[in-house]
Design an enzyme around this catalytic site. Structure first.
Site, PDB file in Angstrom:
ATOM      1  CB  ILE A 170       0.982   1.623  -3.809  1.00 26.10           C
ATOM      2  CG1 ILE A 170       1.539   1.704  -5.231  1.00 26.10           C
ATOM      3  CG2 ILE A 170       0.271   2.927  -3.438  1.00 26.10           C
ATOM      4  CD1 ILE A 170       0.529   1.965  -6.322  1.00 26.10           C
ATOM      5  CD  GLU A 186      -1.758  -8.773   1.076  1.00 24.32           C
ATOM      6  OE1 GLU A 186      -1.533  -7.622   0.679  1.00 24.32           O
ATOM      7  OE2 GLU A 186      -2.408  -9.604   0.398  1.00 24.32           O
ATOM      8  CB  VAL A 213     -11.219  -5.016   5.487  1.00 26.35           C
ATOM      9  CG1 VAL A 213     -12.265  -4.002   5.888  1.00 26.35           C
ATOM     10  CG2 VAL A 213      -9.842  -4.575   5.948  1.00 26.35           C
ATOM     11  N   GLY A 256      -4.387  -2.349  -5.426  1.00 23.64           N
ATOM     12  CA  GLY A 256      -4.072  -2.597  -6.834  1.00 23.64           C
ATOM     13  C   GLY A 256      -4.617  -1.514  -7.733  1.00 23.64           C
ATOM     14  CB  ALA A 315       7.162   4.982 -14.504  1.00 26.20           C
ATOM     15  CG  HIS A 350      36.576  -1.199  -0.416  1.00 23.98           C
ATOM     16  ND1 HIS A 350      35.677  -2.076   0.158  1.00 23.98           N
ATOM     17  CD2 HIS A 350      37.351  -0.705   0.586  1.00 23.98           C
ATOM     18  CE1 HIS A 350      35.909  -2.111   1.471  1.00 23.98           C
ATOM     19  NE2 HIS A 350      36.904  -1.281   1.753  1.00 23.98           N
TER      20      HIS A 350
HETATM   21  C1  LIG Z   1       1.543   5.981  -5.397  1.00 30.06           C
HETATM   22  C2  LIG Z   1       2.182   5.408  -6.615  1.00 30.06           C
HETATM   23  C3  LIG Z   1       3.545   5.217  -6.637  1.00 30.06           C
HETATM   24  C4  LIG Z   1       4.149   4.696  -7.760  1.00 30.06           C
HETATM   25  N1  LIG Z   1       5.497   4.531  -7.752  1.00 30.06           N
HETATM   26  C5  LIG Z   1       6.127   4.041  -8.829  1.00 30.06           C
HETATM   27  C6  LIG Z   1       7.518   3.890  -8.850  1.00 30.06           C
HETATM   28  O1  LIG Z   1       8.199   4.213  -7.899  1.00 30.06           O
HETATM   29  N2  LIG Z   1       8.113   3.400  -9.967  1.00 30.06           N
HETATM   30  C7  LIG Z   1       7.373   3.030 -11.068  1.00 30.06           C
HETATM   31  O2  LIG Z   1       7.948   2.586 -12.037  1.00 30.06           O
HETATM   32  N3  LIG Z   1       6.057   3.139 -11.062  1.00 30.06           N
HETATM   33  C8  LIG Z   1       5.399   3.647  -9.978  1.00 30.06           C
HETATM   34  N4  LIG Z   1       4.052   3.777 -10.004  1.00 30.06           N
HETATM   35  C9  LIG Z   1       3.323   3.337 -11.192  1.00 30.06           C
HETATM   36  C10 LIG Z   1       3.413   4.380 -12.298  1.00 30.06           C
HETATM   37  O3  LIG Z   1       2.890   5.588 -11.829  1.00 30.06           O
HETATM   38  C11 LIG Z   1       2.651   3.916 -13.520  1.00 30.06           C
HETATM   39  O4  LIG Z   1       3.122   2.659 -13.925  1.00 30.06           O
HETATM   40  C12 LIG Z   1       2.829   4.878 -14.675  1.00 30.06           C
HETATM   41  O5  LIG Z   1       2.400   6.160 -14.331  1.00 30.06           O
HETATM   42  C13 LIG Z   1       2.082   4.404 -15.891  1.00 30.06           C
HETATM   43  O6  LIG Z   1       2.281   5.296 -16.931  1.00 30.06           O
HETATM   44  P1  LIG Z   1       1.250   5.452 -18.125  1.00 30.06           P
HETATM   45  O7  LIG Z   1       1.923   6.354 -19.104  1.00 30.06           O
HETATM   46  O8  LIG Z   1       0.808   4.134 -18.572  1.00 30.06           O
HETATM   47  O9  LIG Z   1      -0.033   6.166 -17.539  1.00 30.06           O
HETATM   48  P2  LIG Z   1      -0.321   7.241 -16.433  1.00 30.06           P
HETATM   49  O10 LIG Z   1       0.888   7.735 -15.766  1.00 30.06           O
HETATM   50  O11 LIG Z   1      -1.407   6.647 -15.608  1.00 30.06           O
HETATM   51  O12 LIG Z   1      -0.875   8.461 -17.261  1.00 30.06           O
HETATM   52  C14 LIG Z   1      -2.046   8.391 -17.992  1.00 30.06           C
HETATM   53  C15 LIG Z   1      -2.486   9.793 -18.320  1.00 30.06           C
HETATM   54  O13 LIG Z   1      -3.550   9.705 -19.258  1.00 30.06           O
HETATM   55  C16 LIG Z   1      -4.556  10.614 -18.909  1.00 30.06           C
HETATM   56  N5  LIG Z   1      -5.805  10.096 -19.475  1.00 30.06           N
HETATM   57  C17 LIG Z   1      -6.463   8.956 -19.149  1.00 30.06           C
HETATM   58  N6  LIG Z   1      -7.553   8.811 -19.922  1.00 30.06           N
HETATM   59  C18 LIG Z   1      -7.574   9.868 -20.775  1.00 30.06           C
HETATM   60  C19 LIG Z   1      -8.457  10.267 -21.822  1.00 30.06           C
HETATM   61  N7  LIG Z   1      -9.520   9.550 -22.163  1.00 30.06           N
HETATM   62  N8  LIG Z   1      -8.190  11.416 -22.488  1.00 30.06           N
HETATM   63  C20 LIG Z   1      -7.095  12.161 -22.170  1.00 30.06           C
HETATM   64  N9  LIG Z   1      -6.233  11.825 -21.192  1.00 30.06           N
HETATM   65  C21 LIG Z   1      -6.464  10.683 -20.501  1.00 30.06           C
HETATM   66  C22 LIG Z   1      -4.532  10.650 -17.408  1.00 30.06           C
HETATM   67  O14 LIG Z   1      -5.086  11.844 -16.931  1.00 30.06           O
HETATM   68  C23 LIG Z   1      -3.034  10.557 -17.131  1.00 30.06           C
HETATM   69  O15 LIG Z   1      -2.461  11.835 -17.092  1.00 30.06           O
HETATM   70  C24 LIG Z   1       3.399   4.324  -8.894  1.00 30.06           C
HETATM   71  C25 LIG Z   1       2.018   4.515  -8.879  1.00 30.06           C
HETATM   72  C26 LIG Z   1       1.408   5.058  -7.773  1.00 30.06           C
HETATM   73  C27 LIG Z   1      -0.051   5.266  -7.780  1.00 30.06           C
END
Ligand SMILES: Cc1cc2nc3c(=O)[nH]c(=O)nc-3n(C[C@H](O)[C@H](O)[C@H](O)COP(=O)(O)OP(=O)(O)OC[C@H]3O[C@@H](n4cnc5c(N)ncnc54)[C@H](O)[C@@H]3O)c2cc1C
Lengths: 491, 432
Positions: A206, A225, A259, A293, A342, A466
């Site tokens: 990230i 790092e 840091v 992280g 994701a 190719h």
């Molecule tokens: C800058 C960045 C870049 C990234 N790039 C990539 C990438 O290129 N490829 C990749 O595979 N992954 C990437 N990731 C990681 C990826 O975003 C996550 O792995 C993924 O979103 C996880 O999905 P999830 O469904 O577990 O949860 P999330 O996407 O985190 O969604 C959780 C949802 O639950 C909601 N929520 C939480 N608690 C509650 C509650 N108590 N009640 C109701 N709603 C709630 C939150 O609001 C959120 O909308 C990236 C992450 C970041 C931060």
């Protein structure tokens, strides 16, 4: 006597009323969190004919991935790529004017990408009759949720629940957060300003992706790092190629450096570093991005009202079907453990939905690909060379440097490497790793090879078109057997 | 060269599958066939499967046709082989040079006992999982197939190390012929029946899978549990008023406030007051097992037979929630979309025939439970109250129980408790 009877009846009514009053809505399956784990789970459960409710804090599905993760970061990295390509066109005889950056326009374009995608998901949710609730959910007990919808609380009863609450950025304690100059990945993606000097704390994917965006937009980016290398999960030979290019794009990369302190001074941030041998230094930055992280969102979920306990890292432990300690409650995605990606979340979501509908299903991928969308990209799937060494596996490595790739030459991007990690005895493909432009799009072939149990001969005998970068996979297989037309090895 | 004649029998393909319908015969007499080539397509209660050949040879005779009903073990095709008979799968030699390691299991987890596996102990931002060894050489679709028919793929072998669906089938067949299905019969031979067509016209229909399972289960319950059935009557006049009063509320929540929904709650309270009714007997270990949970089954009749979906944790849910859940379970059962785990784990069963009519009956205890409540149709009866006959709505109740564990006096007390709770719903709030 009759009066007495009717009095008793009234009392009974009152008591029964009390017994019946506590729930507002009920559902067969409730999904908490509509990220790339939660929304596919909800959609698939609905497609399987189940009655589904999907709860998220946002109006539309999308989660971190669409609102402040994968999608906005890749949109901005595309901008960076376009700018880089224009720069590099000069040596091919095309000179563009120096780019003018309008960050407000860029931000609203990025937001329109998010909006189109999340609204589309909202539509897809509606036509499936998934009941959406906007609010924060917590468990009242193992069969009920309380959903806070902006002060108004509703109790939901359910038969099955899927926890897909994702993760949030880890904070470093004691930084001057109130200065407004410290960013996390979410605020960095808002590109409020382009700081002249930006420090990125953390050399993970990230930090490097967002650092690349800001560097392209004109910031002087430094990365610090603690470990002796960037991207600790990926093999060193892959990272070296990226690091070489980043050295030109970034101001500096400080490894094995910590840091020690950050102080706000005259509208800037004064950062104290501690190097390897206690060497100290001090540099002033306009902004600091903390990307060290992510932590699972398992707190404040009311898990204490159920039998679910989190592990030492805060993840919710699950079995092969993604069931938690409460067999009717599932957990998927970032909240259920590494890798926090994701596509892993989505696959788990499908498994959980199928398990609920009674299918004999488990989460058993043989490999989960990982992609770092820097320039060049790094992608790998299956075992890494380092892991093979650590586990003392008898493997043979084959590498094909992109200097020998025709396609890479036409792109003027020979900074790449394709690598196969092969089981020596069976010649099965155990891992594939690629650095280079479009590595992320190519790695799926490696994932398929591993899932299908392909051996090196299978890759070698599969004709690749190719001139493409995908040929490097076939040629690496040829290198394995000692003879590739474009890469000569001394015997 | 030696000529060999081989009889091909229907292999065993899964638990509880003893027969199937031939959908299509895929080969004809004189046709040369090879190992793993599909010979016929068979439909069992659970799925349609292709049955592969285990040898290379020629079809000599086909003894079946499309649409036939065949039994496991039945000879269906005769083949001729020109080589020594050689099974496609080496019977026990699992130490093939390319055989996958044994420690990888992709079986459906035993959900009840399986403790969740903690996530990877050494996570990094982009860690990937499950890569510690050469994985099973089978495509995801093959692994899925194996899982669905209950085969542990890591035990399957093939000559070249790559495992196909046919290898999985061959392995399943081999395993099942080695360990025959446990007999589910009661041990008492059924007498043969006369030829009824001597006396008039008859029609025949093969028994459905559900009916077969029901028949076996009922015979087992009836013959192993010493039953006592006790009858009583409950006055539901007041309860009926309350039910009507709250009916709309349940409908708003998506349920139907039926007498059965209310009865589940009352029975749950009764089970708390009488723990021996929420128990099972383990005759092998000489133990009585008391359940600290309260899942109640409700018999639902569907055209194919009788099914008992189970509502979990009845004691923890309110009546509106129970009515919603019961409506949904009943609908899923009728539509045949109910998942098997919802038909298991009950502590007590309620069987309400009131919708059809009739008074008392003698329900059969649903093993491993120890009691069952039968509910008849409520009708108006004159009841002598304070010197007058009053028309009251009376519901006939029949309680059957396992007399090994429950004595008559306790049975009477239990049923009386339920009757009282119905007569006076206040009791439920005070004691339940
Ligand atoms: C800058 C960045 C870049 C990234 N790039 C990539 C990438 O290129 N490829 C990749 O595979 N992954 C990437 N990731 C990681 C990826 O975003 C996550 O792995 C993924 O979103 C996880 O999905 P999830 O469904 O577990 O949860 P999330 O996407 O985190 O969604 C959780 C949802 O639950 C909601 N929520 C939480 N608690 C509650 C509650 N108590 N009640 C109701 N709603 C709630 C939150 O609001 C959120 O909308 C990236 C992450 C970041 C931060």
């Amino acid at each position: 006597m009759r009066e007495a009877r009717s009095w008793i009846l009234d009392t009974r009514c009152l008591i029964l009323k009390g017994m019946m009053n506590s729930t507002n809505r009920s559902t067969h399956v409730v999904v908490i969190g509509a990220g790339p784990g939660g929304y596919p789970a909800a959609f698939h459960a609905a497609d399987l004919g189940l009655n589904v409710m999907l709860i998220d804090e946002e109006v539309h599905p999308g989660g971190v991935c669409l609102y402040r993760g994968c999608i906005p970061s890749k949109a901005l990295l595309h901008v960076a790529r376009v700018m880089n390509d224009n720069d590099e066109a000069e040596q091919m005889g095309v000179t563009f004017a120096k780019p003018k950056v309008d960050i407000d326009k860029m931000r609203s374009w990025k937001n329109s990408v998010i909006q189109r995608m999340t609204q589309g998901l909202g539509q897809l949710s509606k036509i499936r009759n998934v009941q959406s609730i906007q609010g924060r959910a917590r468990f009242a007990d193992a069969h009920h949720l309380i959903v806070d919808q902006g002060g108004k609380e509703e109790k939901i009863s359910f038969e099955y629940a899927i926890i897909a609450t994702g993760s949030h950025p880890t904070q470093i304690p004691n930084l001057p957060y109130d200065s407004g100059l410290i960013l996390d990945s979410a605020s960095a993606l808002e590109i409020e300003t382009i700081p002249e000097k930006l420090l990125v704390i953390g050399g993970g994917y990230i930090g490097l992706e967002l650092g690349s965006v800001y560097a392209a937009l004109g910031s002087n980016v430094s990365v610090v790092e603690m470990l002796p290398r960037l991207l600790p999960g990926a093999d060193k030979d892959l990272v070296t190629i990226l690091a070489k290019r980043l050295k030109n794009k970034f101001e500096q990369i400080m490894l094995e450096t910590r840091v020690a302190e950050i102080k706000k001074e005259k509208g800037q941030l004064n950062v104290k570093f501690e190097g390897k041998n206690g060497a100290e230094s001090e540099i002033t930055f306009d902004k600091v991005l903390v990307s060290v992280g992510r932590k699972p969102n398992a707190e404040k979920l009311g898990l204490e009202n159920t039998n679910i306990k989190t592990d030492s890292k805060g993840f919710i432990p699950v079995d092969l079907q993604r069931r938690t300690h409460e067999p009717h409650i599932f957990a998927i995605g970032d909240v259920a453990g590494e890798p926090m990606l994701a596509h892993k979340a989505t696959h788990e979501g499908i498994v959980a939905a199928e398990a609920i509908s009674g299918e004999k299903t488990v989460f058993e991928p043989q490999a989960i690909p990982a992609v770092v969308f820097t320039d060049p990209e790094i992608a790998w799937v299956g075992i890494t060379e380092a892991e093979a060494k650590e586990q003392e596996l008898d493997v043979k490595i084959a590498k094909f440097p992109w200097a020998a790739s025709g396609r890479a030459t036409t792109l003027e991007r020979n900074d790449g490497l394709t690598k196969l990690i092969v089981d020596r005895k069976t010649e099965r493909i155990l891992g594939v790793a690629i650095t280079g432009v479009s590595a992320g799009d190519m790695i799926a072939e490696g994932a398929l090879a591993i899932e299908m149990g392909a051996n090196v001969t299978d890759l070698k005998l599969t004709i690749h078109p190719h001139p493409t970068l995908s040929e490097t996979i076939m040629e690496t297989a040829e290198v394995f057997f000692g003879s590739s037309p474009h890469f000569y090895q001394k015997k | 060269m030696k000529d060999n004649s081989i009889e091909f029998k229907i292999p065993e393909l899964g638990e509880n599958i003893t027969e199937g319908d031939v959908v299509k015969v895929l080969v004809s007499v004189g046709e040369p066939i090879h190992v793993d080539q599909a010979l016929l397509e068979l439909e069992t209660g659970k799925a349609a499967v292709e049955i592969p050949s285990e040898i290379n040879g020629t079809i000599k005779e086909v003894l079946i046709k499309d649409g036939d009903k065949v039994k496991v073990g039945q000879i269906v095709i005769k083949l001729e082989t020109h080589q020594k008979e050689e099974p496609a799968v080496p019977p026990t030699d699992t130490q093939e040079k390319d055989s996958p390691p044994k420690n990888r299991t992709s079986d459906t987890p035993k959900i009840k006992e399986a403790l969740p596996t903690p996530p990877s102990p050494n996570p990094s931002a982009t860690d990937t999982t499950s890569r510690s060894h050469v994985p099973v050489r089978a495509a995801p679709s093959v692994r899925k197939f194996a899982r669905e028919i209950g085969v542990n793929i890591s035990e399957v072998t093939s000559s070249d190390g790559r495992i196909t669906v046919n290898n999985v089938k061959a392995y399943a067949k081999q395993r099942l012929t080695q360990e025959p299905l446990a007999s589910t019969n009661t041990g008492i031979p059924s007498p043969s029946i006369p030829d009824f067509s001597k006396w008039g016209k008859v029609g025949k229909e093969s028994i459905s899978t559900i009916r077969k399972i029901t028949a076996r289960h009922m015979a087992m319950c009836w013959s192993t549990i010493p039953h006592v059935t006790q009858h009583d009557k409950a006055d539901i006049t007041d309860l009926e008023k309350i039910r009507k009063h709250f009916k709309q509320k349940a409908e708003d929540a998506g349920g139907k406030l039926t007498p059965t929904a209310i009865l589940t709650k009352i029975v749950a309270a009764a089970l708390k007051a009488f723990p021996t009714f929420n128990a099972s007997i383990d005759v092998q270990k000489n133990e009585v097992i008391y359940k600290k949970y309260c899942h109640i089954g409700v018999a639902v009749d569907i055209p194919k037979g009788l099914l008992v979906p189970v509502i979990r944790d009845v004691d923890k849910k309110n009546i509106i929630e129970l009515s919603v859940e019961l409506s949904r379970l009943a609908e899923e059962t009728r539509k045949n979309t109910i998942s098997p785990d919802k038909l298991q784990g009950g502590c007590f069963t309620i069987s309400n025939i009131g919708g059809i009519g009739g008074t008392h009956f003698t329900p059969i205890v649903n093993f491993p439970e120890v009691a069952i409540l039968g509910v008849g149709q409520a009708t108006h009866e004159p009841v002598y109250i304070d010197g007058n006959f009053e028309p009251r709505l009376i519901m006939p109740l029949s309680l059957s129980y396992d007399h090994r564990l429950i004595d008559g006096a306790n049975g009477a007390r239990f049923l009386r408790w339920i009757v009282k709770a119905i007569n006076e719903p206040l009791l439920l709030a005070l004691e339940g």
